[in-house]
Design a protein around this motif. Structure first.
Motif, PDB file in Angstrom:
ATOM      1  N   PRO A 212      -2.538  -4.671  -0.690  1.00 30.78           N
ATOM      2  CA  PRO A 212      -3.319  -4.861   0.540  1.00 30.78           C
ATOM      3  C   PRO A 212      -2.519  -5.584   1.614  1.00 30.78           C
ATOM      4  O   PRO A 212      -1.558  -6.312   1.333  1.00 30.78           O
ATOM      5  N   VAL A 213      -2.942  -5.397   2.870  1.00 34.28           N
ATOM      6  CA  VAL A 213      -2.269  -6.010   4.019  1.00 34.28           C
ATOM      7  C   VAL A 213      -3.320  -6.455   5.038  1.00 34.28           C
ATOM      8  O   VAL A 213      -4.479  -6.051   4.978  1.00 34.28           O
ATOM      9  N   PHE A 214      -2.876  -7.271   5.969  1.00 35.62           N
ATOM     10  CA  PHE A 214      -3.665  -7.575   7.156  1.00 35.62           C
ATOM     11  C   PHE A 214      -3.146  -6.703   8.294  1.00 35.62           C
ATOM     12  O   PHE A 214      -1.954  -6.758   8.634  1.00 35.62           O
ATOM     13  N   HIS A 227      -2.761  -1.799  18.511  1.00 38.67           N
ATOM     14  CA  HIS A 227      -2.237  -2.065  17.168  1.00 38.67           C
ATOM     15  C   HIS A 227      -0.812  -2.586  17.278  1.00 38.67           C
ATOM     16  O   HIS A 227       0.030  -1.981  17.950  1.00 38.67           O
ATOM     17  N   VAL A 228      -0.523  -3.725  16.628  1.00 36.15           N
ATOM     18  CA  VAL A 228       0.822  -4.302  16.723  1.00 36.15           C
ATOM     19  C   VAL A 228       1.508  -4.432  15.369  1.00 36.15           C
ATOM     20  O   VAL A 228       2.580  -5.031  15.272  1.00 36.15           O
ATOM     21  N   GLY A 229       0.914  -3.877  14.300  1.00 37.80           N
ATOM     22  CA  GLY A 229       1.570  -3.901  13.003  1.00 37.80           C
ATOM     23  C   GLY A 229       0.702  -4.528  11.928  1.00 37.80           C
ATOM     24  O   GLY A 229      -0.517  -4.659  12.077  1.00 37.80           O
ATOM     25  N   SER A 230       1.342  -4.913  10.845  1.00 38.96           N
ATOM     26  CA  SER A 230       0.624  -5.506   9.719  1.00 38.96           C
ATOM     27  C   SER A 230       1.529  -6.510   9.016  1.00 38.96           C
ATOM     28  O   SER A 230       2.745  -6.533   9.232  1.00 38.96           O
ATOM     29  N   PHE A 231       0.925  -7.348   8.194  1.00 40.72           N
ATOM     30  CA  PHE A 231       1.715  -8.248   7.348  1.00 40.72           C
ATOM     31  C   PHE A 231       1.051  -8.350   5.986  1.00 40.72           C
ATOM     32  O   PHE A 231      -0.136  -8.029   5.815  1.00 40.72           O
ATOM     33  N   LYS A 232       1.838  -8.781   5.017  1.00 35.98           N
ATOM     34  CA  LYS A 232       1.410  -8.744   3.627  1.00 35.98           C
ATOM     35  C   LYS A 232       0.293  -9.738   3.338  1.00 35.98           C
ATOM     36  O   LYS A 232       0.079 -10.707   4.067  1.00 35.98           O
ATOM     37  N   MET A 233      -0.386  -9.461   2.243  1.00 36.37           N
ATOM     38  CA  MET A 233      -1.266 -10.461   1.655  1.00 36.37           C
ATOM     39  C   MET A 233      -0.502 -11.136   0.519  1.00 36.37           C
ATOM     40  O   MET A 233       0.730 -11.163   0.538  1.00 36.37           O
ATOM     41  N   ILE A 234      -1.189 -11.686  -0.453  1.00 37.70           N
ATOM     42  CA  ILE A 234      -0.526 -12.342  -1.580  1.00 37.70           C
ATOM     43  C   ILE A 234      -0.409 -11.341  -2.718  1.00 37.70           C
ATOM     44  O   ILE A 234      -1.378 -11.084  -3.442  1.00 37.70           O
ATOM     45  N   ALA A 272       1.742 -23.039   8.715  1.00 39.83           N
ATOM     46  CA  ALA A 272       3.089 -22.928   9.283  1.00 39.83           C
ATOM     47  C   ALA A 272       3.066 -23.558  10.666  1.00 39.83           C
ATOM     48  O   ALA A 272       2.005 -23.947  11.178  1.00 39.83           O
ATOM     49  N   ASP A 273       4.238 -23.620  11.293  1.00 44.69           N
ATOM     50  CA  ASP A 273       4.330 -24.268  12.607  1.00 44.69           C
ATOM     51  C   ASP A 273       4.113 -23.307  13.767  1.00 44.69           C
ATOM     52  O   ASP A 273       4.153 -23.713  14.927  1.00 44.69           O
ATOM     53  N   SER A 274       3.895 -22.018  13.484  1.00 39.81           N
ATOM     54  CA  SER A 274       3.608 -21.036  14.534  1.00 39.81           C
ATOM     55  C   SER A 274       2.885 -19.853  13.915  1.00 39.81           C
ATOM     56  O   SER A 274       2.900 -19.666  12.689  1.00 39.81           O
ATOM     57  N   TRP A 275       2.270 -19.052  14.758  1.00 40.96           N
ATOM     58  CA  TRP A 275       1.578 -17.861  14.270  1.00 40.96           C
ATOM     59  C   TRP A 275       2.559 -16.896  13.621  1.00 40.96           C
ATOM     60  O   TRP A 275       2.286 -16.344  12.549  1.00 40.96           O
ATOM     61  N   GLU A 276       3.697 -16.681  14.231  1.00 41.93           N
ATOM     62  CA  GLU A 276       4.671 -15.758  13.657  1.00 41.93           C
ATOM     63  C   GLU A 276       5.173 -16.246  12.308  1.00 41.93           C
ATOM     64  O   GLU A 276       5.332 -15.462  11.370  1.00 41.93           O
ATOM     65  N   ASN A 277       5.425 -17.539  12.182  1.00 42.97           N
ATOM     66  CA  ASN A 277       5.887 -18.072  10.895  1.00 42.97           C
ATOM     67  C   ASN A 277       4.770 -18.093   9.857  1.00 42.97           C
ATOM     68  O   ASN A 277       5.036 -18.011   8.654  1.00 42.97           O
ATOM     69  N   LEU A 278       3.534 -18.194  10.321  1.00 40.36           N
ATOM     70  CA  LEU A 278       2.414 -18.137   9.384  1.00 40.36           C
ATOM     71  C   LEU A 278       2.365 -16.773   8.709  1.00 40.36           C
ATOM     72  O   LEU A 278       2.161 -16.670   7.494  1.00 40.36           O
ATOM     73  N   LYS A 279       2.568 -15.725   9.478  1.00 37.18           N
ATOM     74  CA  LYS A 279       2.581 -14.382   8.891  1.00 37.18           C
ATOM     75  C   LYS A 279       3.728 -14.229   7.892  1.00 37.18           C
ATOM     76  O   LYS A 279       3.578 -13.585   6.848  1.00 37.18           O
ATOM     77  N   LYS A 280       4.854 -14.848   8.180  1.00 38.50           N
ATOM     78  CA  LYS A 280       6.024 -14.738   7.301  1.00 38.50           C
ATOM     79  C   LYS A 280       5.819 -15.454   5.966  1.00 38.50           C
ATOM     80  O   LYS A 280       6.501 -15.138   4.990  1.00 38.50           O
ATOM     81  N   CYS A 281       4.896 -16.406   5.936  1.00 39.27           N
ATOM     82  CA  CYS A 281       4.622 -17.107   4.675  1.00 39.27           C
ATOM     83  C   CYS A 281       4.244 -16.136   3.559  1.00 39.27           C
ATOM     84  O   CYS A 281       4.555 -16.354   2.384  1.00 39.27           O
ATOM     85  N   PHE A 282       3.584 -15.041   3.931  1.00 36.96           N
ATOM     86  CA  PHE A 282       3.093 -14.110   2.927  1.00 36.96           C
ATOM     87  C   PHE A 282       4.192 -13.179   2.397  1.00 36.96           C
ATOM     88  O   PHE A 282       3.957 -12.422   1.463  1.00 36.96           O
ATOM     89  N   ASP A 283       5.381 -13.251   2.997  1.00 32.29           N
ATOM     90  CA  ASP A 283       6.499 -12.475   2.454  1.00 32.29           C
ATOM     91  C   ASP A 283       6.911 -13.004   1.081  1.00 32.29           C
ATOM     92  O   ASP A 283       7.380 -12.247   0.232  1.00 32.29           O
ATOM     93  N   ASP A 284       6.760 -14.307   0.870  1.00 31.72           N
ATOM     94  CA  ASP A 284       7.087 -14.935  -0.409  1.00 31.72           C
ATOM     95  C   ASP A 284       6.090 -16.058  -0.652  1.00 31.72           C
ATOM     96  O   ASP A 284       6.404 -17.237  -0.494  1.00 31.72           O
ATOM     97  N   PRO A 285       4.858 -15.717  -1.048  1.00 32.27           N
ATOM     98  CA  PRO A 285       3.813 -16.736  -1.174  1.00 32.27           C
ATOM     99  C   PRO A 285       4.196 -17.873  -2.115  1.00 32.27           C
ATOM    100  O   PRO A 285       3.912 -19.039  -1.822  1.00 32.27           O
ATOM    101  N   GLY A 286       4.815 -17.539  -3.233  1.00 26.26           N
ATOM    102  CA  GLY A 286       5.149 -18.568  -4.211  1.00 26.26           C
ATOM    103  C   GLY A 286       6.042 -19.654  -3.657  1.00 26.26           C
ATOM    104  O   GLY A 286       5.975 -20.805  -4.089  1.00 26.26           O
ATOM    105  N   ALA A 287       6.887 -19.301  -2.698  1.00 23.62           N
ATOM    106  CA  ALA A 287       7.791 -20.284  -2.100  1.00 23.62           C
ATOM    107  C   ALA A 287       7.170 -20.992  -0.900  1.00 23.62           C
ATOM    108  O   ALA A 287       7.744 -21.969  -0.408  1.00 23.62           O
TER     109      ALA A 287
END
Length: 534
Positions: A212-214, A227-234, A272-287
């Motif tokens: 799944p994705v957002f 539409h501007v794209g999607s980012f991962k879930m966990i 995260a410290d920004s919206w863009e970095n918040l989305k990147k958190c889900f690239d590697d949730p465990g870390a």
């Protein structure tokens, strides 16, 4: 005048409940000194809770709160669940208003379901509400759900000038299939602002399957979306009821891991410290889990679908505490207990917490400030029975102190100091001198520096640890002092410890029964025990 009538009616209900208690010891006559007894009583919940809001008929599902700056209050929309829903038409959106998170006024039905089984909005699903200064309109973006349609789920909207009369925008819909997403899962739209632009995220799957994705969209006017794209879930976990907000220097995404995935079903957050970095958190949730030692978990498994709203000063989170099946059934068909291992049902009572942001940006949940002010009528608290209890100290495994009966709605507060880093204590409810089992929230040492709230059925016939109900880790206080506040409204209970632990639970039979503080080895000192009610 309505308030006066309601207050008189509430007093009459309370008087009736007390009379019923004083006349009934299961099948026989109770002693005249009701307050001086310690046997088990089987109370019934009131129709419509007054703190943890529950409609008189049915239950609350998936809250959608927002702060209405025009009216100066919070509006909390929710999916209205009935005991028996129609096959295709269910979950109209209802709403309540509140200024403080613990006193509510019903606004009734806001958005009805469609009047036929083949309309896209035959059933309604989670969404969000927003007010636009630009056009003076209230917006509700919500999920239209119908298995009879080509797209089982799509995003729909409605508008209003006064939050009373709503117009569904029947010419507009957002379909996942138009953007490469699933026709079956395209839901839970949530809107927020960032850098002067409106953003919307939607929980979905790629059309071809996979994890799944957002899906993310943006708009300059709340009406036309790009539409501007999607980012991962966990990983492979569907994250429901997303909520995005900025608080201080940090951005947060609060989510609920799918109700269908029982072992991980909790409300959590990423930061995260920004919206863009918040989305990147889900690239590697465990870390990228928040550095809070519990992977961003905010409450127990009895608090679900949490979403937030802020009045500009404080931010609160609303979720629902589920009703339980499988509780002990007394011969009078009255439920007692907590399901005893059965998974929570969908929908229940509306529970509100205050969000506490710590200096490192991590979040915990605390009591809404108005709670203490509401529960302001002292209730005499007497020691009814004890074992290993002397001068405020419990010593030895199995030591306990049993306190006098509670009311229907209670604020229990006390302080516990443990003698060392490993002492273990608990708080029991629905406890009596003649009960063979009762229910305990155990503050358990998982290791020397961490505690976890476990839920146990204790007593002669108790089964011990109860699955599907436990809480999460929190750090042991360095001074080993635990300030405990417990609020109850009929069968709903919320416990707070030191502003670092919130634990919500559904336990039938709390009201009008005794309660206890227990020790499990070592020694603990108890002080400042108080019970107030309203």
């Amino acid at each position: 005048m309505k308030t006066i009538i309601y207050s008189v009616f509430a007093v009459m209900l309370s008087a009736t409940a007390l009379t019923a208690c004083s006349d009934d010891k299961f099948d026989g006559d109770a002693p005249k000194d009701w307050a001086g007894t310690t046997y088990l009583f089987t109370p019934t919940d009131e129709a419509g809770f007054r703190t943890y809001y529950t409609p008189t008929l049915g239950r609350c599902g998936d809250p959608m709160p927002f702060y209405d700056k025009k009216a100066g209050d919070f509006k909390v929309l929710y999916l209205q669940e009935y005991e028996k829903n129609a096959v295709y038409r269910f979950h109209p959106i209802w709403a309540v208003s509140t200024t403080d998170g613990c006193n509510y006024a019903s606004l009734g039905e806001v958005l009805p379901t469609a009047n036929n089984d083949y309309a896209q909005d035959a059933a309604l699903g989670t969404g969000c509400a927003y007010y636009s200064d630009k056009d003076g309109l209230y917006y509700i973006y919500y999920t239209g759900h119908n298995g009879n349609c080509q797209n089982r789920e799509v995003v729909l909207r409605a508008t209003s000038t006064d939050f009373k009369t709503w117009t569904k925008d029947i010419a507009w819909s957002m379909k996942g299939t138009d953007y490469g997403y699933s026709a079956n899962d395209f839901r839970d739209p949530q809107i927020f602002e960032a850098d002067g632009t409106y953003h919307m995220i939607i929980a979905t799957y790629p059309a071809w399957g996979g994890d799944p994705v957002f899906a993310e969209f943006k708009s300059g006017d709340l009406r036309n979306w790009e539409h501007v794209g999607s980012f991962k879930m966990i990983w492979d976990r569907m994250l429901e009821c997303p909520d995005v907000f900025k608080m201080g220097n940090y951005w947060y995404l609060v989510y609920s891991e799918s109700f269908k995935r029982s072992w991980s079903r909790k409300v959590k957050y990423m930061m995260a410290d920004s919206w863009e970095n918040l989305k990147k958190c889900f690239d590697d949730p465990g870390a990228n889990w928040p550095k809070d030692g519990k992977e961003g978990v905010l409450d127990s498994r009895a608090f679900y679908a949490g979403k937030t709203a802020s009045d500009g000063n404080d931010r609160y989170i609303w979720g629902w505490c589920p009703f339980r099946s499988g509780a002990d059934i007394h011969e009078k068909n009255i439920s007692v207990g907590a399901g005893d291992g059965n998974e929570p049902n969908w929908s229940g009572a509306l529970v509100c917490h205050k969000i506490i942001q710590h200096t490192d940006g991590t979040l915990t949940l605390g009591a809404v400030p108005a709670m203490a002010a509401k529960y302001n009528q002292p209730l005499e608290t007497k020691v009814m029975q004890s074992n290993g209890y002397t001068d405020g100290t419990l010593k030895g495994d199995g030591a306990y102190v049993l306190y006098s009966r509670l009311g229907n709605c209670n604020h229990i507060s006390f302080t516990v100091k443990t003698s060392n880093n490993w002492d273990k204590f608990g708080i029991s409810v629905v406890r009596a001198t003649d009960s063979k089992k009762y229910y305990t929230m155990v503050v358990n040492p998982e290791d020397e520096n961490h505690r976890k709230v476990n839920f146990e059925q204790e007593g002669e016939d108790g089964k011990g640890f109860i699955e599907a109900i436990d809480g999460y880790w929190f750090e042991r206080p360095q001074d080993n002092v635990y300030h405990v506040d417990i609020y109850t409204d009929n069968s709903v209970l919320v416990m707070y410890i030191n502003d670092v632990c919130a634990y919500t639970q559904r336990i039938y039979g709390i009201q009008k029964n005794c309660w206890s503080i227990n020790n499990y080895g070592g020694s603990v000192t108890i002080s400042d025990v108080k019970v107030t009610q309203y």
